[in-house]
Write an enzyme that holds these catalytic residues in place. Sequence first.
Site, PDB file in Angstrom:
ATOM      1  N   GLU A 161       0.842  -1.197   0.000  1.00  0.00           N
ATOM      2  CA  GLU A 161       0.000   0.000   0.000  1.00  0.00           C
ATOM      3  C   GLU A 161       0.884   1.255   0.000  1.00  0.00           C
ATOM      4  O   GLU A 161       1.950   1.276   0.599  1.00  0.00           O
ATOM      5  CB  GLU A 161      -0.877  -0.002   1.258  1.00  0.00           C
ATOM      6  CG  GLU A 161      -1.786   1.208   1.393  1.00  0.00           C
ATOM      7  CD  GLU A 161      -2.500   1.254   2.741  1.00  0.00           C
ATOM      8  OE1 GLU A 161      -3.543   1.937   2.831  1.00  0.00           O
ATOM      9  OE2 GLU A 161      -2.030   0.608   3.701  1.00  0.00           O
ATOM     10  N   LYS A 213      -9.768   2.407  -2.228  1.00  0.00           N
ATOM     11  CA  LYS A 213      -9.967   1.877  -0.881  1.00  0.00           C
ATOM     12  C   LYS A 213     -11.296   2.361  -0.295  1.00  0.00           C
ATOM     13  O   LYS A 213     -11.534   3.559  -0.171  1.00  0.00           O
ATOM     14  CB  LYS A 213      -8.805   2.324   0.011  1.00  0.00           C
ATOM     15  CG  LYS A 213      -8.818   1.763   1.427  1.00  0.00           C
ATOM     16  CD  LYS A 213      -7.591   2.275   2.178  1.00  0.00           C
ATOM     17  CE  LYS A 213      -7.499   1.734   3.592  1.00  0.00           C
ATOM     18  NZ  LYS A 213      -6.307   2.294   4.297  1.00  0.00           N
ATOM     19  N   CYS A 225      -5.498  -2.856   2.793  1.00  0.00           N
ATOM     20  CA  CYS A 225      -5.226  -2.725   4.231  1.00  0.00           C
ATOM     21  C   CYS A 225      -6.459  -2.885   5.124  1.00  0.00           C
ATOM     22  O   CYS A 225      -6.890  -3.990   5.397  1.00  0.00           O
ATOM     23  CB  CYS A 225      -4.513  -1.392   4.485  1.00  0.00           C
ATOM     24  SG  CYS A 225      -3.551  -1.361   6.029  1.00  0.00           S
TER      25      CYS A 225
END
Length: 265
Positions: free
Chosen positions: A43, A109, A143
Amino acid sequence: MDDLRVSIIQGDTRWHDPAGNRVYYGDLIAPLKGMTDLVVLPETFTSGFSNEAIGDAETMDGPTVAWIREQAAQLDAAVTGSVQLRVGDDVFNRMLFATPDGGLQHYDKRHLFRYAREHERYAPGRERLTVDWRGWRICPLVCYDLRFPVFSRNRFDVERPGQLDYDLALYVANWPAARAYPWKTLLRARAIENLSYVIGVNRVGTDGNGIDYSGDSAVIDFIGHAISECTDQQIVTTTTLQATELQAHRERFPAMLDGDRFNLV
């Protein structure tokens, strides 16, 4: 559906140094030419996980997007990882998926890390992405998404008639060492519940905020076993995912046929 070679790039990302990180990660992945099908970077691999990096966010016509497309072409492999990218007035933590034929897809995300106030600076994505690559269906995620199993649920007979949505889930991360146990545990949970391979790629080192990262990148099979697991050092490792073993497990243990149907809002 043939076997898929996937390369984990567990690196020590330079703080707020996009040009330096492109050189650093480019050097790490260059030896993989012709040796892999998919390269997975961490990331925010051009900056580290930083709210302050938003001021230097590139656009889709910037140098990092061009770089990742070049790497895919040179390696003859797909290359993926997330960076901060500006679209109009918004900046997204955007996971890019570049293929050697020039193709480029992205996932923004969805779950922004409130604990670090990411939600105050970045815009959330809305739509999940699945990509087709060399016979595999792949779901890229970022994540904190790992903590939200509904969003990553592998549904049956929804995106593909008579099949599950995907065969491999990817989680790229800057996941601190202080929460290493949840990282390891949740990767296994996502693999088991979704009858899928799961790969988590984390960074190592200490970032500009003094946060330590223990890596712990891993390739997890569909019953939760670690096929490959890294420690806290910089490493590049390639693992071959077995297509026939995945298909055989789904035939032996067809839990997807009993899954709940739902709509995500």
